[in-house]
Design a protein around this motif. Structure first.
Motif, PDB file in Angstrom:
ATOM      1  N   ALA A  66       0.928  -1.507  -0.041  1.00 45.39           N
ATOM      2  CA  ALA A  66      -0.108   0.040   0.051  1.00 45.39           C
ATOM      3  C   ALA A  66       0.895   1.195  -0.010  1.00 45.39           C
ATOM      4  CB  ALA A  66      -0.849   0.044   1.233  1.00 45.39           C
ATOM      5  N   ARG A  67       2.151   1.118   0.944  1.00 47.78           N
ATOM      6  CA  ARG A  67       2.825   2.330   0.881  1.00 47.78           C
ATOM      7  C   ARG A  67       3.483   2.439  -0.671  1.00 47.78           C
ATOM      8  NH1 ARG A  67       5.055   1.454   7.040  1.00 47.78           N
ATOM      9  NH2 ARG A  67       3.071   1.487   8.023  1.00 47.78           N
ATOM     10  N   TYR A  68       4.123   1.583  -1.108  1.00 48.65           N
ATOM     11  CA  TYR A  68       4.675   1.540  -2.511  1.00 48.65           C
ATOM     12  C   TYR A  68       3.734   2.267  -3.678  1.00 48.65           C
ATOM     13  CZ  TYR A  68       9.185  -0.929  -1.684  1.00 48.65           C
ATOM     14  OH  TYR A  68      10.216  -1.306  -1.148  1.00 48.65           O
ATOM     15  N   GLY A  69       2.593   1.625  -3.550  1.00 46.97           N
ATOM     16  CA  GLY A  69       1.675   1.865  -4.495  1.00 46.97           C
ATOM     17  C   GLY A  69       1.198   3.505  -4.447  1.00 46.97           C
ATOM     18  N   ASP A  70       1.067   3.967  -2.987  1.00 40.64           N
ATOM     19  CA  ASP A  70       0.361   5.369  -2.695  1.00 40.64           C
ATOM     20  C   ASP A  70       1.833   6.107  -3.182  1.00 40.64           C
ATOM     21  OD1 ASP A  70      -1.192   7.156  -1.506  1.00 40.64           O
ATOM     22  OD2 ASP A  70       0.594   7.637   0.058  1.00 40.64           O
ATOM     23  N   VAL A  71       2.949   5.875  -2.991  1.00 38.26           N
ATOM     24  CA  VAL A  71       4.195   6.781  -3.513  1.00 38.26           C
ATOM     25  C   VAL A  71       4.128   6.893  -4.942  1.00 38.26           C
ATOM     26  CG1 VAL A  71       6.628   6.858  -3.613  1.00 38.26           C
ATOM     27  CG2 VAL A  71       5.486   6.181  -1.487  1.00 38.26           C
ATOM     28  N   TYR A  72       4.045   5.617  -5.657  1.00 36.96           N
ATOM     29  CA  TYR A  72       4.011   5.645  -7.328  1.00 36.96           C
ATOM     30  C   TYR A  72       2.897   6.229  -7.971  1.00 36.96           C
ATOM     31  CZ  TYR A  72       8.787   3.871  -6.694  1.00 36.96           C
ATOM     32  OH  TYR A  72      10.378   3.654  -6.303  1.00 36.96           O
ATOM     33  N   ALA A  73       1.833   6.279  -7.174  1.00 37.11           N
ATOM     34  CA  ALA A  73       0.534   6.846  -7.561  1.00 37.11           C
ATOM     35  C   ALA A  73       0.571   8.166  -7.725  1.00 37.11           C
ATOM     36  CB  ALA A  73      -0.591   6.291  -7.074  1.00 37.11           C
ATOM     37  N   LYS A  74       1.103   8.970  -6.777  1.00 33.74           N
ATOM     38  CA  LYS A  74       1.218  10.272  -6.518  1.00 33.74           C
ATOM     39  C   LYS A  74       2.489  10.722  -7.699  1.00 33.74           C
ATOM     40  CE  LYS A  74      -0.309  10.635  -1.736  1.00 33.74           C
ATOM     41  NZ  LYS A  74       0.263  10.771  -0.368  1.00 33.74           N
ATOM     42  N   LEU A  75       3.421   9.686  -7.700  1.00 31.32           N
ATOM     43  CA  LEU A  75       4.680  10.142  -8.598  1.00 31.32           C
ATOM     44  C   LEU A  75       4.146  10.223 -10.104  1.00 31.32           C
ATOM     45  CD1 LEU A  75       7.372  10.598  -9.789  1.00 31.32           C
ATOM     46  CD2 LEU A  75       7.813   8.326  -9.322  1.00 31.32           C
ATOM     47  N   LEU A  76       3.148   9.422 -10.654  1.00 30.20           N
ATOM     48  CA  LEU A  76       2.639   9.492 -11.799  1.00 30.20           C
ATOM     49  C   LEU A  76       1.749  10.612 -12.252  1.00 30.20           C
ATOM     50  CD1 LEU A  76       1.650   5.518 -12.136  1.00 30.20           C
ATOM     51  CD2 LEU A  76       3.473   6.757 -13.351  1.00 30.20           C
ATOM     52  N   LYS A  77       0.930  10.718 -11.026  1.00 28.68           N
ATOM     53  CA  LYS A  77       0.171  11.987 -11.100  1.00 28.68           C
ATOM     54  C   LYS A  77       0.930  13.353 -11.186  1.00 28.68           C
ATOM     55  CE  LYS A  77      -3.961  10.032  -8.427  1.00 28.68           C
ATOM     56  NZ  LYS A  77      -4.886  10.173  -7.249  1.00 28.68           N
TER      57      LYS A  77
END
Length: 409
Positions: A66-77
């Motif tokens: 969940a933490r990895y996903g959150d970080v990289y979702a924000k990066l993609l945005k």
């Protein structure tokens, strides 16, 4: 942004060093510690999973995902908000669970299971952020000659990854031996077979996203950049094409300075990772000989999607170390590659099932004729076959990569 301006796509690493997560301990190339999934919820991560539905032994890996996903979702945005849209693939860690081939099956599979839980949670988190369909999801990228981890994942989840991949670095006894096709062919076949068993062949891409030809007598970086290493690398690439591998990438094109590193030893010199076909420009502008072999093959085979034709080579050719690959590129151009990996000159005939009816331009790189220089120019046209019908004949010196293509440049 600079790469986007040049029409190039990016594969972004979603996580790097899974061993750090497995061991719950940092290392010199590990991740930020909060990504290990310890402590209480962070940044509202509880919104991305239901702790009541997670096995206790998996909870830390779910939190980590969940933490990895959150970080990289924000990066993609963030990238998208700045007009950067060329991230086409997400790589889920690299060489995960690669170092236990000699351990019991249950130990390996325990590690594979933790990787799978983490990766599933990463993708679920990206979905909840609404960004999962912005790129293709790629894994498991194990380093192994055996498809243990690939089989484990496909038995449990055939939809997690859009692209499946691995790394492989088998070693021959001598780089001038006619053994490299035989070394690589069963490895490629072994990795493609699980896709066929799951009816994924032709639907899900399979990448060998890291490979390099090696020999036991020359494992230093400079030795791996010899012209013969380039010849055998193209032989391996031909084997990959013939056995149904979608994409193959050599590790690596250029030596690279690792951020904040100055160490010397092994593959490193003053912080520069010296495994490329050309040195870092901090060291020299002159490529190693292997650059010209790989470069020539890649220029006329790998820059556009295409159709690989199954090539049937007579035993007299195959046993004498002649290898051939034929491709029709998406733009309609044809490329035929022939490698003479023998220590002697060879004459051969290329037969087509149907008349080609096109002019072929030959480009050749020959091991004992290579003189690398700072211009780094690949071979230009040295012979023209006008309006080829159903066959052509040629003679190639020992250690030659020859590309016959309808592309004039």
């Amino acid at each position: 942004k600079a790469l986007q301006d040049r029409g190039l796509k990016i594969a972004l690493q979603v996580g790097w060093h899974f061993s750090g997560l497995l061991n719950n301990a940092n290392s010199s190339i590990s991740e930020a510690e909060y990504l290990f999934g310890n402590n209480e919820h962070i940044n509202g991560e509880e919104a991305f999973y239901d702790a009541n539905k997670v096995k206790e032994e998996d909870l830390r890996y779910v939190k980590a995902g969940a933490r990895y996903g959150d970080v990289y979702a924000k990066l993609l945005k963030e990238l998208k908000s700045r007009g950067i849209n060329n991230v086409s693939h997400l790589f889920y860690f690299t060489e995960s669970c690669s170092y236990w081939d000699g351990t019991p099956t249950e130990t390996r599979e325990e590690h594979y299971g933790k990787y799978l839980v983490t990766s599933q949670t990463i993708k679920n988190t990206l979905k909840k952020h609404g960004v999962a369909d912005w790129a293709k999801h790629t894994g498991p990228l194990q380093a192994s000659t055996y498809p243990y981890m690939l089989k484990y994942i496909l038995e449990r989840d055939t939809e997690l990854f859009d692209v499946l991949g691995t790394h492989s670095y088998p070693t021959g006894k001598s780089i001038i031996d006619n053994t490299y096709y035989d070394i690589y062919a069963p490895i490629f076949e072994g990795y493609v077979q699980p896709l066929k068993e799951k009816n994924l062949y032709g639907k899900t891409e399979f990448w060998m996203d890291e490979f390099q030809t090696r020999d036991s007598g020359a494992l230093t970086p400079d030795a791996q950049g010899s012209a013969w290493h380039g010849v055998q690398g193209v032989v391996a690439a031909i084997a990959a094409a013939q056995y149904g591998v979608s994409n193959i990438s050599t590790w690596q094109s250029f030596d690279q300075l690792w951020t904040d590193q100055t160490n010397t030893g092994g593959e490193f010199y003053k912080g520069i990772h010296m495994c490329g076909h050309a040195p870092s420009l901090f060291m020299s502008p002159i490529p190693r000989p292997s650059y010209y072999m790989y470069g020539l093959y890649g220029k006329y085979n790998g820059y556009k999607d295409g159709t690989v034709y199954k090539t049937n080579v007579e035993d007299e050719y195959w046993l004498s170390a002649l290898y051939i690959n034929a491709v029709k590129l998406a733009d309609g151009n044809f490329t035929i590659t022939v490698v003479n990996a023998d220590i002697e000159e060879k004459t051969f005939t290329v037969d087509f099932e149907k008349a080609l009816g096109k002019t072929l331009y030959r480009h050749t790189e020959v091991t004992n004729e290579l003189v690398p220089d700072s211009y780094a120019e690949l071979a230009t046209v040295d012979k023209v076959y006008v309006n080829v019908k159903d066959k052509f004949v040629d003679t190639l010196p020992s250690g030659t990569v020859a590309v016959y293509t309808t592309i004039k440049g």
